[in-house]
Structures are given as structure tokens and as C-alpha cells.
Design a protein around this motif. Structure first.
Motif, PDB file in Angstrom:
ATOM      1  N   VAL A   1      34.792  41.577  43.046  1.00  0.00           N
ATOM      2  CA  VAL A   1      34.796  41.728  41.593  1.00  0.00           C
ATOM      3  C   VAL A   1      36.014  40.980  41.092  1.00  0.00           C
ATOM      4  O   VAL A   1      37.147  41.325  41.430  1.00  0.00           O
ATOM      5  N   ALA A   2      35.779  39.932  40.293  1.00  0.00           N
ATOM      6  CA  ALA A   2      36.845  39.061  39.825  1.00  0.00           C
ATOM      7  C   ALA A   2      36.974  39.173  38.306  1.00  0.00           C
ATOM      8  O   ALA A   2      36.015  38.919  37.582  1.00  0.00           O
ATOM      9  N   ALA A   3      38.165  39.579  37.845  1.00  0.00           N
ATOM     10  CA  ALA A   3      38.407  39.791  36.420  1.00  0.00           C
ATOM     11  C   ALA A   3      39.638  39.004  35.989  1.00  0.00           C
ATOM     12  O   ALA A   3      40.680  39.083  36.641  1.00  0.00           O
ATOM     13  N   ILE A   4      39.518  38.273  34.889  1.00  0.00           N
ATOM     14  CA  ILE A   4      40.626  37.441  34.412  1.00  0.00           C
ATOM     15  C   ILE A   4      41.004  37.815  32.979  1.00  0.00           C
ATOM     16  O   ILE A   4      40.137  38.240  32.196  1.00  0.00           O
ATOM     17  N   CYS A   5      42.296  37.674  32.667  1.00  0.00           N
ATOM     18  CA  CYS A   5      42.815  37.833  31.318  1.00  0.00           C
ATOM     19  C   CYS A   5      42.713  39.285  30.847  1.00  0.00           C
ATOM     20  O   CYS A   5      43.369  40.165  31.404  1.00  0.00           O
ATOM     21  N   HIS A   6      41.908  39.581  29.847  1.00  0.00           N
ATOM     22  CA  HIS A   6      41.716  40.943  29.357  1.00  0.00           C
ATOM     23  C   HIS A   6      40.609  41.693  30.110  1.00  0.00           C
ATOM     24  O   HIS A   6      40.436  42.895  29.915  1.00  0.00           O
ATOM     25  N   ALA A   7      39.868  41.014  30.974  1.00  0.00           N
ATOM     26  CA  ALA A   7      38.741  41.637  31.671  1.00  0.00           C
ATOM     27  C   ALA A   7      39.136  42.808  32.578  1.00  0.00           C
ATOM     28  O   ALA A   7      38.298  43.689  32.803  1.00  0.00           O
ATOM     29  N   PRO A   8      40.366  42.900  33.098  1.00  0.00           N
ATOM     30  CA  PRO A   8      40.712  44.100  33.856  1.00  0.00           C
ATOM     31  C   PRO A   8      40.581  45.404  33.058  1.00  0.00           C
ATOM     32  O   PRO A   8      40.549  46.489  33.632  1.00  0.00           O
TER      33      PRO A   8
ATOM     34  N   ASP B   1      53.041  39.854  38.511  1.00  0.00           N
ATOM     35  CA  ASP B   1      52.948  38.673  37.649  1.00  0.00           C
ATOM     36  C   ASP B   1      52.717  37.445  38.533  1.00  0.00           C
ATOM     37  O   ASP B   1      53.631  36.705  38.849  1.00  0.00           O
ATOM     38  N   GLN B   2      51.461  37.276  38.965  1.00  0.00           N
ATOM     39  CA  GLN B   2      51.059  36.163  39.826  1.00  0.00           C
ATOM     40  C   GLN B   2      49.776  35.571  39.268  1.00  0.00           C
ATOM     41  O   GLN B   2      49.010  36.253  38.588  1.00  0.00           O
ATOM     42  N   GLU B   3      49.499  34.294  39.624  1.00  0.00           N
ATOM     43  CA  GLU B   3      48.300  33.650  39.086  1.00  0.00           C
ATOM     44  C   GLU B   3      47.022  34.291  39.596  1.00  0.00           C
ATOM     45  O   GLU B   3      46.005  34.280  38.906  1.00  0.00           O
ATOM     46  N   VAL B   4      47.056  34.862  40.768  1.00  0.00           N
ATOM     47  CA  VAL B   4      45.900  35.597  41.276  1.00  0.00           C
ATOM     48  C   VAL B   4      46.415  36.694  42.194  1.00  0.00           C
ATOM     49  O   VAL B   4      47.367  36.499  42.939  1.00  0.00           O
ATOM     50  N   VAL B   5      45.799  37.872  42.083  1.00  0.00           N
ATOM     51  CA  VAL B   5      46.120  39.001  42.957  1.00  0.00           C
ATOM     52  C   VAL B   5      44.809  39.473  43.574  1.00  0.00           C
ATOM     53  O   VAL B   5      43.834  39.740  42.858  1.00  0.00           O
ATOM     54  N   VAL B   6      44.798  39.557  44.897  1.00  0.00           N
ATOM     55  CA  VAL B   6      43.621  40.045  45.616  1.00  0.00           C
ATOM     56  C   VAL B   6      43.994  41.363  46.268  1.00  0.00           C
ATOM     57  O   VAL B   6      44.969  41.441  47.017  1.00  0.00           O
ATOM     58  N   ASP B   7      43.252  42.409  45.963  1.00  0.00           N
ATOM     59  CA  ASP B   7      43.442  43.725  46.571  1.00  0.00           C
ATOM     60  C   ASP B   7      42.073  44.189  47.047  1.00  0.00           C
ATOM     61  O   ASP B   7      41.248  44.625  46.252  1.00  0.00           O
ATOM     62  N   ASN B   8      41.843  44.031  48.356  1.00  0.00           N
ATOM     63  CA  ASN B   8      40.519  44.281  48.938  1.00  0.00           C
ATOM     64  C   ASN B   8      39.478  43.448  48.197  1.00  0.00           C
ATOM     65  O   ASN B   8      39.577  42.240  48.181  1.00  0.00           O
ATOM     66  N   ASN B   9      38.508  44.099  47.537  1.00  0.00           N
ATOM     67  CA  ASN B   9      37.451  43.325  46.885  1.00  0.00           C
ATOM     68  C   ASN B   9      37.758  42.981  45.419  1.00  0.00           C
ATOM     69  O   ASN B   9      36.972  42.303  44.775  1.00  0.00           O
ATOM     70  N   LEU B  10      38.914  43.431  44.899  1.00  0.00           N
ATOM     71  CA  LEU B  10      39.267  43.122  43.511  1.00  0.00           C
ATOM     72  C   LEU B  10      40.124  41.864  43.442  1.00  0.00           C
ATOM     73  O   LEU B  10      41.121  41.736  44.164  1.00  0.00           O
TER      74      LEU B  10
END
Length: 182
Positions: free
Chosen positions: A103-110, A143-152
Motif C-alpha cells: 500500500v503506497a501513499a504519497i503527500c496527504h494520502a496517509p 522526514d525522508q523521500e520514501v519510508v517503507v515499513d513492511n507493506n506500507l
């Protein structure tokens, strides 16, 4: 058969945050499907005004997480704010997470991850104005360009799209490797 990626969006999605990851995924050989509670087409927001329309491939009511390999949630302020008030959209996010799919969420999508109760205990990032919401929901904000935590997979802004797209593709490749090993 190509892996299928659901892009869940509605009117007011951030133009670049739907179009660019979709292009990157399509070019990498994945099948992207725009799913929306709206019929026909949805209109993007392009920085300071309305942008291009995108054809809706499937109604949210007809979509099932079991038919897809990953979920992409574009940001913008309007799009995720509208979707987090839609019970079916929130349940769709939960369904993907419960199945262990990316599940990939960017910007306000979290915001959708918060609404679905999925942020607690997770490492995440988002647009700065969403940080307090993530913290209040129990997430650790990085504060990183991408953060991966398991499937998120989470990213902050349009400038992070290359890293965001790369992380989605890596998660999909890992998914294929795991299924082949099983």
C-alpha cells in the motif's frame, strides 16, 4: 499475466502523484487500474488549478482487493480528504493491508492510513501538515523521500515520486519472488 495495481482516487487528486507513478508502473510492465467512487472520469489538481481528467477504469463498488497485487493512493488535499470519508474506500485500504499487499501513499494520502487505523506503530512520512495526524495516530514520522515499513510505502511530495515509484516496483518484485519460492 502482469501484476495489477489499483490506483484509488477521486476528484482533486494531485496531478503528478497519480500520473507519474502510473506512467512509471505501466512502463515497468504492470497493469494499472484507476478505481474511484466517481463514474466516467475524475479531474486532477495541478499545483494551483484544475488539471487533466483521468478515465475511471472501475467503480469502487465493483472493486475487490483480492483482484489486485498492490494499492497506490495519490495525494493532494482534496482527494484523500474526500476518500477518508468514504467507508468503502477506507475498507479497501484495510483489505489491502490485511492481505499484506503493498500500500503506497504519497503527500496527504496517509490520511487514509490513519482513517483505516493502520498508522499505529508504523514508520511513515507525508506532507508536513499531515505529520501531526500521523503522530496522533501512533506513527513515527521520518522526514525522508520514501519510508517503507513492511507493506506500507509512504512519501512526502511530488519531488519524491521517483523514489516512491521505485519502492513500489521493488515491493512488487519482492512479492513475485516470495510467491515463486512458495
Amino acid at each position: 499475466m502482469a501484476q495489477r495495481i489499483m490506483i484509488l482516487a477521486t476528484n482533486g487528486f494531485e496531478q503528478s502523484e497519480l500520473m507519474e507513478p502510473r506512467k512509471n508502473l505501466d512502463e515497468a510492465g504492470y497493469e494499472t487500474v484507476v478505481v474511484s467512487p466517481e463514474a466516467g472520469a475524475i479531474k486532477g489538481w495541478d499545483e494551483k488549478d484544475w488539471g487533466q481528467s483521468v478515465k475511471v477504469d472501475m467503480a469502487l463498488d465493483d472493486a475487490d482487493a483480492a483482484d489486485f497485487d498492490a494499492l497506490v493512493l495519490p495525494g493532494g488535499q482534496m482527494n484523500p480528504d474526500i476518500l477518508r470519508m468514504n467507508d468503502k474506500a477506507v475498507q479497501m485500504v484495510r483489505d489491502f493491508c490485511e492481505a499484506g499487499k503493498p500500500v503506497a501513499a504519497i503527500c496527504h494520502a496517509p490520511w487514509l492510513l490513519v482513517e483505516a487505523g493502520l498508522a499505529n506503530g508504523k514508520n511513515m512520512t507525508a506532507w508536513p501538515s499531515v505529520h501531526t495526524d500521523l503522530i496522533n495516530a501512533g506513527a513515527t514520522v521520518l522526514d525522508q523521500e520514501v519510508v517503507v515499513d513492511n507493506n506500507l510505502i509512504t512519501s512526502r511530495k511530488p519531488g519524491d515520486i521517483p523514489a516512491f515509484s521505485k519502492a513500489i516496483i521493488e515491493a512488487l518484485e519482492k512479492q513475485v519472488d516470495v510467491s515463486r519460492a512458495a
